[in-house]
Design a protein around this motif. Structure first.
Motif, PDB file in Angstrom:
ATOM      1  N   ILE A 146       0.838  -1.199   0.000  1.00  0.00           N
ATOM      2  CA  ILE A 146       0.000   0.000   0.000  1.00  0.00           C
ATOM      3  C   ILE A 146       0.873   1.251   0.000  1.00  0.00           C
ATOM      4  O   ILE A 146       0.624   2.203  -0.755  1.00  0.00           O
ATOM      5  N   GLY A 147       1.950   1.228   0.813  1.00  0.00           N
ATOM      6  CA  GLY A 147       2.854   2.377   0.863  1.00  0.00           C
ATOM      7  C   GLY A 147       3.472   2.653  -0.505  1.00  0.00           C
ATOM      8  O   GLY A 147       3.539   3.797  -0.954  1.00  0.00           O
ATOM      9  N   SER A 148       3.915   1.580  -1.190  1.00  0.00           N
ATOM     10  CA  SER A 148       4.558   1.762  -2.498  1.00  0.00           C
ATOM     11  C   SER A 148       3.568   2.294  -3.523  1.00  0.00           C
ATOM     12  O   SER A 148       3.910   3.167  -4.327  1.00  0.00           O
ATOM     13  N   ILE A 149       2.343   1.737  -3.500  1.00  0.00           N
ATOM     14  CA  ILE A 149       1.344   2.195  -4.475  1.00  0.00           C
ATOM     15  C   ILE A 149       1.026   3.668  -4.224  1.00  0.00           C
ATOM     16  O   ILE A 149       0.956   4.476  -5.155  1.00  0.00           O
ATOM     17  N   TYR A 150       0.896   4.022  -2.939  1.00  0.00           N
ATOM     18  CA  TYR A 150       0.589   5.416  -2.601  1.00  0.00           C
ATOM     19  C   TYR A 150       1.712   6.330  -3.069  1.00  0.00           C
ATOM     20  O   TYR A 150       1.475   7.386  -3.664  1.00  0.00           O
ATOM     21  N   LYS A 151       2.955   5.890  -2.828  1.00  0.00           N
ATOM     22  CA  LYS A 151       4.107   6.682  -3.237  1.00  0.00           C
ATOM     23  C   LYS A 151       4.146   6.813  -4.763  1.00  0.00           C
ATOM     24  O   LYS A 151       4.363   7.902  -5.305  1.00  0.00           O
ATOM     25  N   LEU A 152       3.876   5.692  -5.440  1.00  0.00           N
ATOM     26  CA  LEU A 152       3.876   5.703  -6.907  1.00  0.00           C
ATOM     27  C   LEU A 152       2.849   6.691  -7.445  1.00  0.00           C
ATOM     28  O   LEU A 152       3.123   7.476  -8.349  1.00  0.00           O
ATOM     29  N   LEU A 153       1.640   6.660  -6.841  1.00  0.00           N
ATOM     30  CA  LEU A 153       0.567   7.498  -7.369  1.00  0.00           C
ATOM     31  C   LEU A 153       0.832   8.975  -7.123  1.00  0.00           C
ATOM     32  O   LEU A 153       0.351   9.829  -7.859  1.00  0.00           O
ATOM     33  N   ARG A 154       1.600   9.276  -6.063  1.00  0.00           N
ATOM     34  CA  ARG A 154       1.908  10.686  -5.793  1.00  0.00           C
ATOM     35  C   ARG A 154       3.100  11.175  -6.596  1.00  0.00           C
ATOM     36  O   ARG A 154       3.391  12.359  -6.617  1.00  0.00           O
ATOM     37  N   SER A 155       3.807  10.226  -7.234  1.00  0.00           N
ATOM     38  CA  SER A 155       5.013  10.614  -7.967  1.00  0.00           C
ATOM     39  C   SER A 155       4.652  11.067  -9.383  1.00  0.00           C
ATOM     40  O   SER A 155       3.502  11.029  -9.793  1.00  0.00           O
ATOM     41  N   LYS A 156       5.689  11.482 -10.114  1.00  0.00           N
ATOM     42  CA  LYS A 156       5.517  11.887 -11.499  1.00  0.00           C
ATOM     43  C   LYS A 156       4.961  10.728 -12.329  1.00  0.00           C
ATOM     44  O   LYS A 156       4.090  10.914 -13.182  1.00  0.00           O
ATOM     45  N   GLN A 157       5.470   9.514 -12.060  1.00  0.00           N
ATOM     46  CA  GLN A 157       4.993   8.339 -12.802  1.00  0.00           C
ATOM     47  C   GLN A 157       3.500   8.121 -12.568  1.00  0.00           C
ATOM     48  O   GLN A 157       2.770   7.746 -13.478  1.00  0.00           O
ATOM     49  N   GLY A 158       3.071   8.360 -11.312  1.00  0.00           N
ATOM     50  CA  GLY A 158       1.657   8.181 -10.984  1.00  0.00           C
ATOM     51  C   GLY A 158       0.797   9.168 -11.741  1.00  0.00           C
ATOM     52  O   GLY A 158      -0.280   8.828 -12.240  1.00  0.00           O
ATOM     53  N   LEU A 159       1.294  10.400 -11.859  1.00  0.00           N
ATOM     54  CA  LEU A 159       0.560  11.415 -12.612  1.00  0.00           C
ATOM     55  C   LEU A 159       0.468  10.991 -14.081  1.00  0.00           C
ATOM     56  O   LEU A 159      -0.578  11.114 -14.715  1.00  0.00           O
ATOM     57  N   GLY A 160       1.590  10.447 -14.596  1.00  0.00           N
ATOM     58  CA  GLY A 160       1.599   9.957 -15.973  1.00  0.00           C
ATOM     59  C   GLY A 160       0.587   8.844 -16.165  1.00  0.00           C
ATOM     60  O   GLY A 160      -0.124   8.786 -17.167  1.00  0.00           O
ATOM     61  N   LEU A 161       0.510   7.965 -15.166  1.00  0.00           N
ATOM     62  CA  LEU A 161      -0.422   6.840 -15.215  1.00  0.00           C
ATOM     63  C   LEU A 161      -1.863   7.340 -15.319  1.00  0.00           C
ATOM     64  O   LEU A 161      -2.649   6.872 -16.151  1.00  0.00           O
ATOM     65  N   ALA A 162      -2.200   8.308 -14.465  1.00  0.00           N
ATOM     66  CA  ALA A 162      -3.553   8.859 -14.484  1.00  0.00           C
ATOM     67  C   ALA A 162      -3.820   9.541 -15.820  1.00  0.00           C
ATOM     68  O   ALA A 162      -4.921   9.449 -16.381  1.00  0.00           O
ATOM     69  N   ALA A 163      -2.785  10.205 -16.364  1.00  0.00           N
ATOM     70  CA  ALA A 163      -2.941  10.892 -17.640  1.00  0.00           C
ATOM     71  C   ALA A 163      -3.214   9.886 -18.760  1.00  0.00           C
ATOM     72  O   ALA A 163      -4.089  10.088 -19.591  1.00  0.00           O
ATOM     73  N   VAL A 164      -2.471   8.774 -18.744  1.00  0.00           N
ATOM     74  CA  VAL A 164      -2.662   7.740 -19.773  1.00  0.00           C
ATOM     75  C   VAL A 164      -4.063   7.150 -19.656  1.00  0.00           C
ATOM     76  O   VAL A 164      -4.745   6.920 -20.653  1.00  0.00           O
ATOM     77  N   ARG A 165      -4.516   6.921 -18.418  1.00  0.00           N
ATOM     78  CA  ARG A 165      -5.831   6.349 -18.207  1.00  0.00           C
ATOM     79  C   ARG A 165      -6.911   7.287 -18.727  1.00  0.00           C
ATOM     80  O   ARG A 165      -7.849   6.867 -19.395  1.00  0.00           O
ATOM     81  N   ASP A 166      -6.757   8.594 -18.456  1.00  0.00           N
ATOM     82  CA  ASP A 166      -7.813   9.531 -18.812  1.00  0.00           C
ATOM     83  C   ASP A 166      -7.800   9.881 -20.289  1.00  0.00           C
ATOM     84  O   ASP A 166      -8.851  10.060 -20.893  1.00  0.00           O
ATOM     85  N   ASN A 167      -6.625  10.028 -20.875  1.00  0.00           N
ATOM     86  CA  ASN A 167      -6.567  10.336 -22.300  1.00  0.00           C
ATOM     87  C   ASN A 167      -5.196   9.965 -22.841  1.00  0.00           C
ATOM     88  O   ASN A 167      -4.215  10.675 -22.675  1.00  0.00           O
ATOM     89  N   ARG A 168      -5.172   8.807 -23.490  1.00  0.00           N
ATOM     90  CA  ARG A 168      -3.916   8.222 -23.949  1.00  0.00           C
ATOM     91  C   ARG A 168      -3.168   9.157 -24.914  1.00  0.00           C
ATOM     92  O   ARG A 168      -1.979   9.401 -24.755  1.00  0.00           O
ATOM     93  N   GLU A 169      -3.923   9.709 -25.883  1.00  0.00           N
ATOM     94  CA  GLU A 169      -3.267  10.528 -26.907  1.00  0.00           C
ATOM     95  C   GLU A 169      -2.717  11.816 -26.299  1.00  0.00           C
ATOM     96  O   GLU A 169      -1.598  12.222 -26.581  1.00  0.00           O
ATOM     97  N   ALA A 170      -3.543  12.451 -25.446  1.00  0.00           N
ATOM     98  CA  ALA A 170      -3.100  13.703 -24.825  1.00  0.00           C
ATOM     99  C   ALA A 170      -1.870  13.447 -23.966  1.00  0.00           C
ATOM    100  O   ALA A 170      -0.926  14.246 -23.947  1.00  0.00           O
ATOM    101  N   ALA A 171      -1.856  12.306 -23.264  1.00  0.00           N
ATOM    102  CA  ALA A 171      -0.716  11.992 -22.408  1.00  0.00           C
ATOM    103  C   ALA A 171       0.540  11.813 -23.256  1.00  0.00           C
ATOM    104  O   ALA A 171       1.614  12.301 -22.904  1.00  0.00           O
ATOM    105  N   ARG A 172       0.404  11.132 -24.395  1.00  0.00           N
ATOM    106  CA  ARG A 172       1.565  10.928 -25.267  1.00  0.00           C
ATOM    107  C   ARG A 172       2.089  12.260 -25.787  1.00  0.00           C
ATOM    108  O   ARG A 172       3.296  12.447 -25.923  1.00  0.00           O
ATOM    109  N   SER A 173       1.144  13.177 -26.060  1.00  0.00           N
ATOM    110  CA  SER A 173       1.557  14.453 -26.642  1.00  0.00           C
ATOM    111  C   SER A 173       2.398  15.273 -25.675  1.00  0.00           C
ATOM    112  O   SER A 173       3.149  16.136 -26.095  1.00  0.00           O
ATOM    113  N   VAL A 174       2.272  15.017 -24.366  1.00  0.00           N
ATOM    114  CA  VAL A 174       3.126  15.747 -23.423  1.00  0.00           C
ATOM    115  C   VAL A 174       4.278  14.874 -22.930  1.00  0.00           C
ATOM    116  O   VAL A 174       4.924  15.171 -21.937  1.00  0.00           O
TER     117      VAL A 174
END
Lengths: 287, 361
Positions: B198-226
């Motif tokens: 749980i600690g690792s997942i929480y840390k991951l989601l708060r990190s830059k990678q976690g933000l990227g993950l949420a971006a890919v989930r919400d809009n794959r193309e937009a995430a790729r463009s940035v």
């Protein structure tokens, strides 16, 4: 000669897998819905036929004919009342709802019919065979294969030669514009699932008469159907027949080498095709 | 103009008012859970072990489906493979079970690399069944492994878990008998694994990678463009989830001490239950699986005697929740209260000083 015989048995078995796959391909082609309960619905239909055979003493083929409209209605209602609510851009709801449905059907059947394996008796047909030269072909496997070809011809006719098929294709391409032309997508989807359930009933007839079945064997049928669809290429009904045949031949050849390798050989054939042709052999749909 | 805005006057934070309080409460709960074997009975320790291992599996599946959009129906591949690798380590190589658990996790991680190669060729819904096919292949292959009992399975060598690192120490310290000490050590390992997961997942989601993950989930193309690489991000999550799932699988089978292909690769036990836990609790939140596993345990205690009715009811609840409250019980609760125990939403705080704005003309 035994290898030729093995391969021929595999091709005929492929007919059964193509029957499993055709319903899945139909539903996916029209509404991009993957029904994880597909295998369990086949087993449910097999139990329905068994019930009709044992309770009313019907011939299995007559019983299947009686089951066809029942399963159509079930499919129609399932799509109209439940699955239509899950359609959208998000793939989670349809997957999770049909997965839940799979668990519900499986355990409902376990409660209703126990875990015993059953078989629908087809009388003398079960052991009948045709002798062609040195090779003997079972009548039931041959009937299964011919039914698969018949179902695929019929589905292609419905799809490309009727107004219903035009509505299917129009809704699949662009449901908003199809709606403007007076096509009601939710009813088209319900009809498609109803049709898929009729194919499922035909598949269930041969599943139940050719071998034993029990409530827990649905997921494995889903996997065979899925493999056949992917090998064939999304959107092509003839492709699912080719996919079914590849799985069937791989299984019988695998079993001929070592009986324990039967199922594994089919899965490995699937992986090999996925490796070489990720979009299947005869892709038609874009995704 | 934006050059004149002092960057330091803005801060991005994921903290909310409740989060400091909830973090303290969680720490207290973990401390309480750590001390639990001192004052509860052996059967309660076993139940808690079950809850914690299911929680780990649920968090992993939630990370895949809820955050990375990877709906896997084949996580039992990693549970079973981790468990079998642990069995091979103990029975064939004579390893200590504790080390063999690590071996199980690493084996699952190793399996996930070729698996990812195949299943990532399949899109969306087909990914789900693809993972299932892989799990079947692994099950059928391991059923051929005669040294580990083939299709019928095998047991750990007698005494293997009793001689596990730390068991004798715990037995002497708490004055309990060997098997009970094994249960307690397994429970602590499960607690440790759950907290780390749980600690690792929480840390991951708060990190830059976690933000990227949420971006890919919400809009794959937009995430790729940035500049977010969706395939890499998803593969990373897939591998991490396989590692944790394999560790949990190996740990579960140290405690069970008996394995068979059908049990270790069971779809109901390791995938259906896990999916229902996440769906009922609330998919796409860290809190969801925690709520879900508690509800799941209560339902199981109430309905355990009804056999397949239990799974049937669980399936129906899962369908109803997905149709009418797709964000689960925690989603319903959070919508009404605004409470977040593990806030991951980034909140922009502070404002530019007035003179900075004036400076722009």
């Amino acid at each position: 000669m035994s290898w030729l015989d093995t391969i021929l048995q595999g091709i005929l078995l492929g007919g059964l897998y193509a029957l499993f796959a055709a319903g899945l391909a139909l539903v996916f082609g029209i509404m991009r819905l993957v029904n994880l309960a597909h295998g369990d619905l086949i087993v449910l239909a097999a139990f329905l036929i068994l019930l009709l055979v044992s309770a009313l003493g019907l011939n299995p083929f007559i019983a299947a004919a009686v089951a066809l409209p029942v399963m159509f209605a079930l499919g129609w209602a399932l799509q109209f009342l439940v699955l239509n609510r899950t359609l959208g851009n998000d793939i989670l709801p349809p997957l999770l709802v049909t997965f839940g449905l799979s668990v519900v059907i499986q355990n409902g059947l376990l409660e209703g019919f126990s875990a015993d394996s059953r078989r629908i008796s087809a009388g003398a047909l079960e052991t009948a065979s045709l002798q062609i030269g040195p090779i003997s072909i079972g009548t039931m496997p041959l009937l299964t294969f011919l039914s698969a070809v018949g179902v695929i011809v019929a589905l292609n006719l419905v799809f490309y030669r009727t107004s219903l098929g035009r509505a299917f294709r129009a809704t699949s391409d662009d449901s908003a514009t199809a709606g403007l032309m007076g096509i009601r997508a939710e009813r088209i989807f319900a009809t498609a699932t109803g049709l898929a359930m009729m194919v499922v009933t035909i598949a269930a007839l041969y599943l139940g008469t050719r071998a034993n079945f029990d409530p827990t064997m649905g997921p494995a049928r889903l996997i065979y159907a899925f493999e056949a669809v992917i090998i064939g290429g999304l959107g092509s009904f003839w492709g699912t027949l080719a996919g079914g045949i590849i799985i069937g031949v791989a299984q019988t050849v695998g079993a001929a080498i070592n009986p324990e390798w039967q199922i594994l050989a089919g899965h490995i054939a699937f992986l090999l095709v996925l490796l070489v042709r990720p979009r299947g052999l005869f892709p038609r749909a874009v995704d | 103009m934006s050059d004149h805005l002092s960057a330091s006057s803005w801060t991005v934070s994921t903290r909310t008012r409740g989060s400091a309080v909830s973090m303290l409460a969680i720490l207290a709960l973990v401390a309480l859970a750590f001390a639990a074997p001192l004052f509860v009975s052996r059967s309660v320790v076993q139940d808690l072990f079950f809850i914690l291992t299911m929680l780990v599996l649920a968090q992993c599946w939630n990370l895949l489906a809820g955050y990375a959009g990877l709906v896997s129906v084949g996580q039992q591949a990693f549970v079973g493979f981790g468990a079998y690798a642990m069995f091979a380590g103990v029975s064939l190589l004579g390893m200590d079970p504790m080390a063999a658990i690590l071996l199980g996790g690493l084996a699952a991680l190793a399996l996930s690399v070729p698996t990812a190669f195949f299943v990532f060729r399949l899109q969306g819904a087909y990914f789900a069944i693809g993972t299932w096919v892989i799990a079947e292949i692994v099950r059928l292959s391991l059923a051929q492994w005669k040294a580990l009992g083939g299709g019928t399975g095998t047991s750990l060598p007698s005494g293997a878990t009793r001689d596990m690192v730390g068991v004798r120490f715990v037995a002497d310290l708490l004055g309990v008998r060997g098997p009970q000490a094994t249960d307690i050590v397994c429970y602590w390992l499960a607690l440790f694994l759950a907290v780390v997961t749980i600690g690792s997942i929480y840390k991951l989601l708060r990190s830059k990678q976690g933000l990227g993950l949420a971006a890919v989930r919400d809009n794959r193309e937009a995430a790729r463009s940035v500049g977010v690489d969706p395939t890499w991000t998803k593969s990373f999550v897939y591998l991490v989830a396989a590692l944790a799932t394999g560790l949990a699988g190996a740990l579960i089978y140290v405690q069970k001490a008996r394995i068979s292909p059908d049990a270790a690769f069971s779809v109901p036990d390791w995938t259906a239950y896990v999916i229902f836990i996440v769906v009922i609790g609330g998919i796409g939140t860290i809190e969801g699986p925690i709520v879900g596993v508690i509800v799941f345990y209560i339902l199981q205690s109430l309905l355990a005697d009804y056999g397949s009715w239990y799974l049937l009811i669980l399936g129906l609840i899962g369908i109803l929740i997905m149709l009418f409250a797709p964000r689960g019980l925690w989603g319903l609760f959070a919508d009404r209260t605004g409470l977040q125990l593990f806030p991951v939403r980034r909140i922009l705080a502070g404002q530019p000083k007035p003179k900075d704005i004036r400076g722009s003309d």
